[in-house]
Motif scaffolding. Structure first.
Motif, PDB file in Angstrom:
ATOM      1  N   ASP A 145       0.806  -1.230   0.000  1.00  0.00           N
ATOM      2  CA  ASP A 145       0.000   0.000   0.000  1.00  0.00           C
ATOM      3  C   ASP A 145       0.834   1.273   0.000  1.00  0.00           C
ATOM      4  O   ASP A 145       0.295   2.368   0.128  1.00  0.00           O
ATOM      5  CB  ASP A 145      -0.942  -0.003   1.209  1.00  0.00           C
ATOM      6  N   PRO A 147       2.553   4.239  -1.662  1.00  0.00           N
ATOM      7  CA  PRO A 147       2.387   4.916  -2.969  1.00  0.00           C
ATOM      8  C   PRO A 147       3.587   4.748  -3.893  1.00  0.00           C
ATOM      9  O   PRO A 147       3.429   4.719  -5.116  1.00  0.00           O
ATOM     10  CB  PRO A 147       2.177   6.379  -2.572  1.00  0.00           C
ATOM     11  N   ARG A 150       3.153   1.715  -6.115  1.00  0.00           N
ATOM     12  CA  ARG A 150       1.800   1.612  -6.676  1.00  0.00           C
ATOM     13  C   ARG A 150       1.756   0.762  -7.947  1.00  0.00           C
ATOM     14  O   ARG A 150       0.828   0.011  -8.171  1.00  0.00           O
ATOM     15  CB  ARG A 150       1.259   3.016  -6.947  1.00  0.00           C
TER      16      ARG A 150
END
Length: 412
Positions: A145, A147, A150
């Motif tokens: 999770d 970023p 991603r």
């Protein structure tokens, strides 16, 4: 009440204390004919023994995650909707790429260890190919999770318990996610997605992770349906390079067999105290028939493969408990098959969770090196150097502080 729940355990503890106190209070106060007094006293003793046995069994079961629920314990739970003949490849001729995506809802899993290290999630679904229905537990690495990660797809390890054994055992007893979390955060181990599917599918029997028409399609459940569901719901790598399978005891046998039989689905396998001959597990469905014993023996599969499979195997065991079978696989291996054998000393413990728990981290370090090129630190710009590339049997590194290197010299 749940078999593994705290209310059931507390109830048994109270009943056990009550059963011990009853004879002390009532033994000399029982009235009536001699036969009645004898019957009452014997009943009190039996009640005390039964509650004590039940309490000990529950403690052992909770500690080792043997039976997940009452259905598993009593043999009343069925998880096979149908078991068609799916052919040699286990797909029944179904074009998997044409099947609609499998969308599943996951919820927080309950039980010992399920909330630790960010929490384990669970879903229940029916395999479209295998006809098996059951729960699958998933743990996501800390980078999932983030970023910065991603667009990254993560490698996967399927985790298989022994028999009897719960899919929760790798989390609730071996503490795999708790052991690996800090190492993944620090970049010493690749951020694997951990997937633990149900393997107890037929009441009172070990499936041997095999496809047996008319009984169960356990192989297709583990190697087709579960990977497809995970791939459809999470950012994970495609097989075989990004997929591995690991197990202990009967689960170790399954892990090795699945990898040898399906090098197009798994790139690596870890077997902790596994075995080759399915008959080593007396309840195995594949160990009862000579033809099935041969067909589902990973050593036979490796020897008779049309071409040596491009897989890597990590096999650990003690003398008389998996080590000799591991050496046999090492001797049978031809490039590009790679085998690492680890011998564990008797002092490391017996065929128990206490032996396998310290092997989790070394096994995942090996997986990180073997799968190679995985991002292992908290920022996606860094890559893990490729692991050592060699084929055939190799001496093993210690699986724990008390383990010794294997004498697994290659012979032809």
């Amino acid at each position: 009440m749940s078999l593994t729940g705290t209310p059931f355990l507390c109830t048994l503890a109270v009943l056990c204390a009550l059963a011990l106190g009853l004879p002390l209070v009532l033994w000399s106060r029982v009235r009536g004919p001699r036969a009645v007094r004898a019957l009452a006293r014997v009943s009190m003793l039996l009640f005390a023994q039964l509650t004590a046995v039940a309490l000990v069994f529950t403690l052992v079961n909770n500690a080792n995650q043997l039976y997940d629920d009452w259905g598993d314990l009593l043999g009343t739970a069925g998880h096979v909707e149908h078991a068609a003949d799916l052919g040699a490849d286990g797909t029944g001729g179904i074009a998997l790429e044409r099947l609609p995506r499998v969308r599943q809802t996951f919820e927080p899993a309950r039980g010992p260890g399920m909330r630790a290290a960010g929490g384990v999630r669970v879903t229940r679904f029916e395999g479209r190919v295998s006809g098996v229905r059951g729960e699958v537990y998933v743990w996501l690495p800390p980078q999932y999770d983030d970023p910065a990660w991603r667009g990254h797809r993560f490698p996967v390890v399927e985790l298989l318990p022994g028999y009897p054994g719960s899919a929760k055992a790798w989390f609730g007893t071996l503490d795999a996610h708790e052991q690996l979390l800090p190492l993944m955060r620090s970049g010493r181990i690749a951020p694997f997605v951990l997937v633990a599917p149900r393997t107890t599918l037929v009441p009172g029997a070990d499936t041997g992770c095999a496809n047996l028409p008319g009984k169960v399609n356990a192989d297709s459940w583990l190697s087709v349906d579960v990977p497809r569901m995970v791939t459809d719901n999470f950012r994970v790598q495609r097989a075989p390079r990004g997929w591995a399978v690991a197990g202990y005891s009967a689960g170790g046998h399954c892990a090795t067999k699945l990898a040898v039989a399906h090098p197009d689905r798994y790139g690596a396998a870890v077997s902790l105290s596994g075995y080759n001959d399915p008959a080593a597990e007396r309840t195995s469905l594949t160990g009862r028939d000579p033809a099935l014993r041969t067909a589902h023996n990973p050593l036979t599969l490796l020897r008779e493969a049309v071409a040596p499979p491009r897989i890597s195997l990590y096999l650990s065991g003690q003398r008389g408990d998996g080590y000799e079978d591991a050496l046999a696989l090492g001797r049978a291996a031809e490039p590009p098959t790679s085998v690492q054998v680890v011998r564990l000393p008797r002092s490391a413990g017996g065929h128990t969770m206490a032996l396998w728990r310290p092997q989790v981290v070394p096994a995942f370090r090996w997986l990180t090196a073997e799968l190679g090129g995985q991002r292992t630190v908290s920022h996606p710009s860094a890559l893990t150097p490729p692991g050592p590339s060699s084929a055939g049997a190799r001496p093993g590194a210690p699986a724990s502080g008390s383990a010794s290197p294997a004498a697994a010299a290659r012979t032809r």
